[in-house]
Design an enzyme around this catalytic site. Structure first.
Site, PDB file in Angstrom:
ATOM      1  N   ALA A  75       2.813  -2.196   3.972  1.00  0.00           N
ATOM      2  CA  ALA A  75       2.547  -1.171   4.976  1.00  0.00           C
ATOM      3  C   ALA A  75       2.045  -1.924   6.204  1.00  0.00           C
ATOM      4  O   ALA A  75       1.236  -2.836   6.069  1.00  0.00           O
ATOM      5  CB  ALA A  75       1.470  -0.221   4.465  1.00  0.00           C
ATOM      6  N   SER A 131       0.814  -1.226   0.000  1.00  0.00           N
ATOM      7  CA  SER A 131       0.000   0.000   0.000  1.00  0.00           C
ATOM      8  C   SER A 131       0.841   1.267   0.000  1.00  0.00           C
ATOM      9  O   SER A 131       1.698   1.460   0.869  1.00  0.00           O
ATOM     10  CB  SER A 131      -0.862   0.071   1.270  1.00  0.00           C
ATOM     11  OG  SER A 131      -1.888  -0.848   1.207  1.00  0.00           O
ATOM     12  N   HIS A 178      -6.968   4.650   6.348  1.00  0.00           N
ATOM     13  CA  HIS A 178      -6.202   4.150   5.209  1.00  0.00           C
ATOM     14  C   HIS A 178      -5.469   5.290   4.508  1.00  0.00           C
ATOM     15  O   HIS A 178      -4.396   5.085   3.940  1.00  0.00           O
ATOM     16  CB  HIS A 178      -7.132   3.398   4.232  1.00  0.00           C
ATOM     17  CG  HIS A 178      -6.380   2.674   3.150  1.00  0.00           C
ATOM     18  ND1 HIS A 178      -5.384   1.751   3.417  1.00  0.00           N
ATOM     19  CD2 HIS A 178      -6.452   2.744   1.790  1.00  0.00           C
ATOM     20  CE1 HIS A 178      -4.876   1.289   2.263  1.00  0.00           C
ATOM     21  NE2 HIS A 178      -5.507   1.878   1.266  1.00  0.00           N
ATOM     22  N   ASN A 195       1.773   3.423  10.700  1.00  0.00           N
ATOM     23  CA  ASN A 195       0.952   3.916  11.821  1.00  0.00           C
ATOM     24  C   ASN A 195       1.256   3.037  13.027  1.00  0.00           C
ATOM     25  O   ASN A 195       1.788   1.943  12.869  1.00  0.00           O
ATOM     26  CB  ASN A 195      -0.546   3.792  11.467  1.00  0.00           C
ATOM     27  CG  ASN A 195      -0.918   2.361  11.122  1.00  0.00           C
ATOM     28  OD1 ASN A 195      -0.646   1.900   9.999  1.00  0.00           O
ATOM     29  ND2 ASN A 195      -1.499   1.629  12.053  1.00  0.00           N
ATOM     30  N   TYR A 220      -8.743 -10.111   1.759  1.00  0.00           N
ATOM     31  CA  TYR A 220      -9.940  -9.304   2.087  1.00  0.00           C
ATOM     32  C   TYR A 220     -10.697  -8.808   0.864  1.00  0.00           C
ATOM     33  O   TYR A 220     -11.821  -8.335   0.972  1.00  0.00           O
ATOM     34  CB  TYR A 220      -9.598  -8.139   3.035  1.00  0.00           C
ATOM     35  CG  TYR A 220      -8.688  -7.074   2.480  1.00  0.00           C
ATOM     36  CD1 TYR A 220      -9.104  -6.168   1.503  1.00  0.00           C
ATOM     37  CD2 TYR A 220      -7.389  -6.929   2.972  1.00  0.00           C
ATOM     38  CE1 TYR A 220      -8.267  -5.196   1.008  1.00  0.00           C
ATOM     39  CE2 TYR A 220      -6.543  -5.949   2.478  1.00  0.00           C
ATOM     40  CZ  TYR A 220      -6.990  -5.083   1.488  1.00  0.00           C
ATOM     41  OH  TYR A 220      -6.156  -4.111   1.002  1.00  0.00           O
ATOM     42  N   GLU A 221     -10.066  -8.933  -0.316  1.00  0.00           N
ATOM     43  CA  GLU A 221     -10.790  -8.592  -1.549  1.00  0.00           C
ATOM     44  C   GLU A 221     -11.627  -9.775  -2.030  1.00  0.00           C
ATOM     45  O   GLU A 221     -12.289  -9.682  -3.070  1.00  0.00           O
ATOM     46  CB  GLU A 221      -9.803  -8.175  -2.645  1.00  0.00           C
ATOM     47  CG  GLU A 221      -9.056  -6.881  -2.319  1.00  0.00           C
ATOM     48  CD  GLU A 221      -7.975  -6.562  -3.351  1.00  0.00           C
ATOM     49  OE1 GLU A 221      -8.325  -6.162  -4.461  1.00  0.00           O
ATOM     50  OE2 GLU A 221      -6.785  -6.751  -3.035  1.00  0.00           O
ATOM     51  N   MET A 278      -1.993  -7.040   6.532  1.00  0.00           N
ATOM     52  CA  MET A 278      -3.000  -7.874   5.865  1.00  0.00           C
ATOM     53  C   MET A 278      -2.439  -8.541   4.609  1.00  0.00           C
ATOM     54  O   MET A 278      -3.180  -8.816   3.670  1.00  0.00           O
ATOM     55  CB  MET A 278      -4.214  -7.018   5.493  1.00  0.00           C
ATOM     56  CG  MET A 278      -4.804  -6.252   6.664  1.00  0.00           C
ATOM     57  SD  MET A 278      -6.119  -5.130   6.126  1.00  0.00           S
ATOM     58  CE  MET A 278      -6.277  -4.083   7.571  1.00  0.00           C
ATOM     59  N   SER A 279      -1.152  -8.759   4.581  1.00  0.00           N
ATOM     60  CA  SER A 279      -0.567  -9.366   3.364  1.00  0.00           C
ATOM     61  C   SER A 279       0.657 -10.182   3.732  1.00  0.00           C
ATOM     62  O   SER A 279       0.849 -10.560   4.887  1.00  0.00           O
ATOM     63  CB  SER A 279      -0.184  -8.263   2.380  1.00  0.00           C
ATOM     64  OG  SER A 279       0.897  -7.505   2.885  1.00  0.00           O
ATOM     65  N   HIS A 295      -5.426  -9.144  -2.133  1.00  0.00           N
ATOM     66  CA  HIS A 295      -5.478  -9.556  -0.725  1.00  0.00           C
ATOM     67  C   HIS A 295      -6.619 -10.530  -0.491  1.00  0.00           C
ATOM     68  O   HIS A 295      -7.596 -10.542  -1.247  1.00  0.00           O
ATOM     69  CB  HIS A 295      -5.720  -8.317   0.167  1.00  0.00           C
ATOM     70  CG  HIS A 295      -4.721  -7.224  -0.028  1.00  0.00           C
ATOM     71  ND1 HIS A 295      -4.844  -6.301  -1.046  1.00  0.00           N
ATOM     72  CD2 HIS A 295      -3.586  -6.918   0.642  1.00  0.00           C
ATOM     73  CE1 HIS A 295      -3.819  -5.470  -0.990  1.00  0.00           C
ATOM     74  NE2 HIS A 295      -3.046  -5.815   0.018  1.00  0.00           N
ATOM     75  N   HIS A 308      -2.936   0.755  -4.403  1.00  0.00           N
ATOM     76  CA  HIS A 308      -2.241  -0.304  -5.141  1.00  0.00           C
ATOM     77  C   HIS A 308      -2.404  -0.029  -6.628  1.00  0.00           C
ATOM     78  O   HIS A 308      -3.508  -0.118  -7.171  1.00  0.00           O
ATOM     79  CB  HIS A 308      -2.824  -1.685  -4.793  1.00  0.00           C
ATOM     80  CG  HIS A 308      -2.423  -2.150  -3.443  1.00  0.00           C
ATOM     81  ND1 HIS A 308      -1.422  -3.065  -3.235  1.00  0.00           N
ATOM     82  CD2 HIS A 308      -2.869  -1.798  -2.222  1.00  0.00           C
ATOM     83  CE1 HIS A 308      -1.266  -3.256  -1.942  1.00  0.00           C
ATOM     84  NE2 HIS A 308      -2.133  -2.501  -1.298  1.00  0.00           N
TER      85      HIS A 308
HETATM   86  N1  HPA Z   1      -3.222  -3.081  10.873  1.00  0.00           N
HETATM   87  C1  HPA Z   1      -3.333  -3.922   9.821  1.00  0.00           C
HETATM   88  N2  HPA Z   1      -2.851  -3.654   8.634  1.00  0.00           N
HETATM   89  C2  HPA Z   1      -2.207  -2.482   8.450  1.00  0.00           C
HETATM   90  C3  HPA Z   1      -2.052  -1.558   9.502  1.00  0.00           C
HETATM   91  C4  HPA Z   1      -2.576  -1.887  10.781  1.00  0.00           C
HETATM   92  O1  HPA Z   1      -2.486  -1.121  11.758  1.00  0.00           O
HETATM   93  N3  HPA Z   1      -1.375  -0.502   8.993  1.00  0.00           N
HETATM   94  C5  HPA Z   1      -1.127  -0.776   7.693  1.00  0.00           C
HETATM   95  N4  HPA Z   1      -1.641  -1.980   7.357  1.00  0.00           N
END
Ligand code: HPA
Length: 264
Positions: free
Chosen positions: A110, A27, A238, A226, A82-83, A202-203, A80, A58
């Protein structure tokens, strides 16, 4: 390997017979593709067997270029779980890299920082992972590959040593891979910390398993975009993730180029 583009198809698209290194960008990190290869993207939509990413941040394009004399394939964007994709589809970039002849793959993402020693904006090497997705890309694999793949060293110690020689301050941490698409609750983040995770995202974990199964050397790099939920009390967004990824792209690009330059 089933489903993905053939070696000939990749050669025709990229005008390179074979590739040595693949980079998968997470990301907000797509800018790295242009700085590494100089441009000339082929949209995934034009490549049979490469799924198109719908996640914001992406790009969804394949780049090819020479980095320090090594033919490098860069996947700007990934799909992903989640998609709604299954584990085989999610790992198509890594299987395509193996088909293209790569022996090394650099997976980036990320991630949320769980370990308070990390800093937002910094890259962090992935030393190991917790696959908490409930999926495994080798379940039901049609290829005659072994199922019982050794995961003692998913993320190459040798490649991490090279990365640290370029940037001695680089931190290392354990990445917990979850399905998403929601961010975690603060209670889940406390649980992940107890389980030994330093980063959450998430990847990456399924791709890294596939890379091991295909005997590709793997380097994993998270950009801490973050702090994970509950650590600072601030809500997560996001946009913040994409923005922090973009800001870190230049540093990430030089790190990746430096690692590729030192590959043997
Ligand atoms: N959690 C899950 N996936 C992420 C995060 C997070 O805090 N930051 C970037 N991708």
């Amino acid at each position: 390997m089933t489903g993905g583009p053939t070696r000939d198809a990749i050669a025709a698209l990229t005008e390179r017979e074979s590739h040595r290194v693949a980079v998968v960008l997470g990301s907000g990190l797509s800018d790295v593709a242009r700085s590494l290869t100089g441009g000339n993207p082929v949209p995934y939509a034009d490549i049979a067997g490469i799924p198109v990413s719908r996640a914001a941040g992406h790009e969804g394009a394949l780049y090819s270029g020479e980095v320090a004399g090594l033919a490098t394939l860069v996947f700007a964007g990934r799909v992903h779980l989640y998609e709604g994709h299954d584990a085989r589809v999610v790992t198509s970039a890594v299987r395509t890299a193996a088909t293209a002849g790569c022996d090394t793959v650099i997976l980036t993402n990320a991630a949320g920082g769980i370990n308070k020693g990390l800093q937002v904006g910094d890259p962090c090497l992935i030393s190991d992972h917790l696959n908490l997705t409930g999926h495994n890309p080798l379940v039901g694999a049609e290829d005659a590959r072994p199922h019982f793949v050794d995961l003692t060293e998913v993320y190459s110690r040798e490649l991490r040593t090279i990365a640290r020689s370029l940037d001695p301050g680089l931190k290392e941490g354990v990445y917990a891979g979850l399905v998403g698409p929601t961010y975690e609750t603060p209670a889940e983040v406390r649980m992940l910390r107890t389980l030994g995770a330093d980063l959450v995202g998430m990847s990456t974990v399924l791709e890294a398993i596939t890379a091991r199964a295909l005997s590709l050397r793997t380097l994993g790099i998270s950009i801490v975009t973050n702090f994970a939920a509950g650590i600072t009390g601030e809500p997560l967004s996001h946009d913040e993730v994409k923005e922090a990824g973009k800001k870190a792209s230049e540093r990430l690009g030089s790190l990746i180029a430096g690692v590729i330059e030192r590959l043997r």
